[in-house]
Write an enzyme that holds these catalytic residues in place. Sequence first.
Site, mmCIF file in Angstrom:
data_model
loop_
_atom_site.group_PDB
_atom_site.id
_atom_site.type_symbol
_atom_site.label_atom_id
_atom_site.label_comp_id
_atom_site.label_asym_id
_atom_site.label_seq_id
_atom_site.Cartn_x
_atom_site.Cartn_y
_atom_site.Cartn_z
ATOM 1 N N SER A 186 0.846 -1.198 0.000
ATOM 2 C CA SER A 186 0.000 0.000 0.000
ATOM 3 C C SER A 186 0.876 1.240 0.000
ATOM 4 O O SER A 186 2.098 1.170 0.173
ATOM 5 C CB SER A 186 -0.932 0.017 1.221
ATOM 6 N N ARG A 227 -3.862 -7.924 1.731
ATOM 7 C CA ARG A 227 -3.427 -6.668 1.122
ATOM 8 C C ARG A 227 -2.360 -6.906 0.061
ATOM 9 O O ARG A 227 -2.325 -6.211 -0.958
ATOM 10 C CB ARG A 227 -2.914 -5.703 2.188
ATOM 11 N N SER A 258 12.403 7.462 5.882
ATOM 12 C CA SER A 258 12.579 8.331 7.042
ATOM 13 C C SER A 258 11.356 9.238 7.169
ATOM 14 O O SER A 258 10.230 8.809 6.941
ATOM 15 C CB SER A 258 13.881 9.126 6.868
ATOM 16 N N ASP A 296 5.807 -10.339 9.218
ATOM 17 C CA ASP A 296 5.398 -9.461 10.310
ATOM 18 C C ASP A 296 6.646 -9.074 11.093
ATOM 19 O O ASP A 296 7.266 -9.918 11.741
ATOM 20 C CB ASP A 296 4.391 -10.179 11.214
#
Length: 253
Positions: free
Chosen positions: A16, A42, A147, A65
């Site tokens: 995403s 997703r 960042s 994960d």
Amino acid sequence: MPTIRGQSILIIGGSSGIGAAVAKYACGDGVKVSVASSNKGRVEKALKKIQALVPASEILGFTVDLSQYDLESRLEKLFKEVVDATGGPLDHVVMTAGTGNMVSLSEYTAKAFQESAPLHFIAPLMVGKVAPRFMNRHWKSSITFTSGAFGKKPAKGYCVIASAVGALDAATRALALELAPIRVNAVSPGPTVTEMFGPPSEALDKAVAAMGAQSLLGKLGRPEDVAEAYIYLMRDANTTGTIVDSNGGAFLQ
């Protein structure tokens, strides 16, 4: 212009937002793309969308994960799966994974740090530790982190996230020394309209427009805008230890 066509890239957090935009652009440039995220659904949705937009794309999906403290073994498993599936070492690793929901200083506790540390503080260093074993060790290869503008220009109420991205900026420069000739850089986005802003709605559109009106460019960034910086850092074989800002001139205001 240097080409990345035919190279292999892993995008951690690529299902995403900015990561998905990087995946789409990389596929369009003829790169073999692997996308990893914590949510299998997703990942599958992102792959279908990209394949529809870029029919000739070579793209695979994986799940990982990194919110747990055993993330080193999880990363090793992921990288092994990717190189086995793609048939060779990686040329580039991009990490855009993040939650964006760090608490304010007044709500900050040691437990809050423990919950956010794996993904926001430990994962970049572990990527730096694990990834090179599965990469071509060459100056054409790169690792690019994500960042944030608060690392250079903090804002009141964002002390915790400013500390996290400040640590990442320092880690980026240190890893560039440790991992050379593999190049290590980071992209620092300003406010960027992604799924983290919430589901599409008229209220969201108004809020985005109001925020954008206060910026130097009169708009907020979009994932496709910021994704260009990642593609650039993969192409530019002379850049390492650098933080590239894509924030619409936020530091000038």
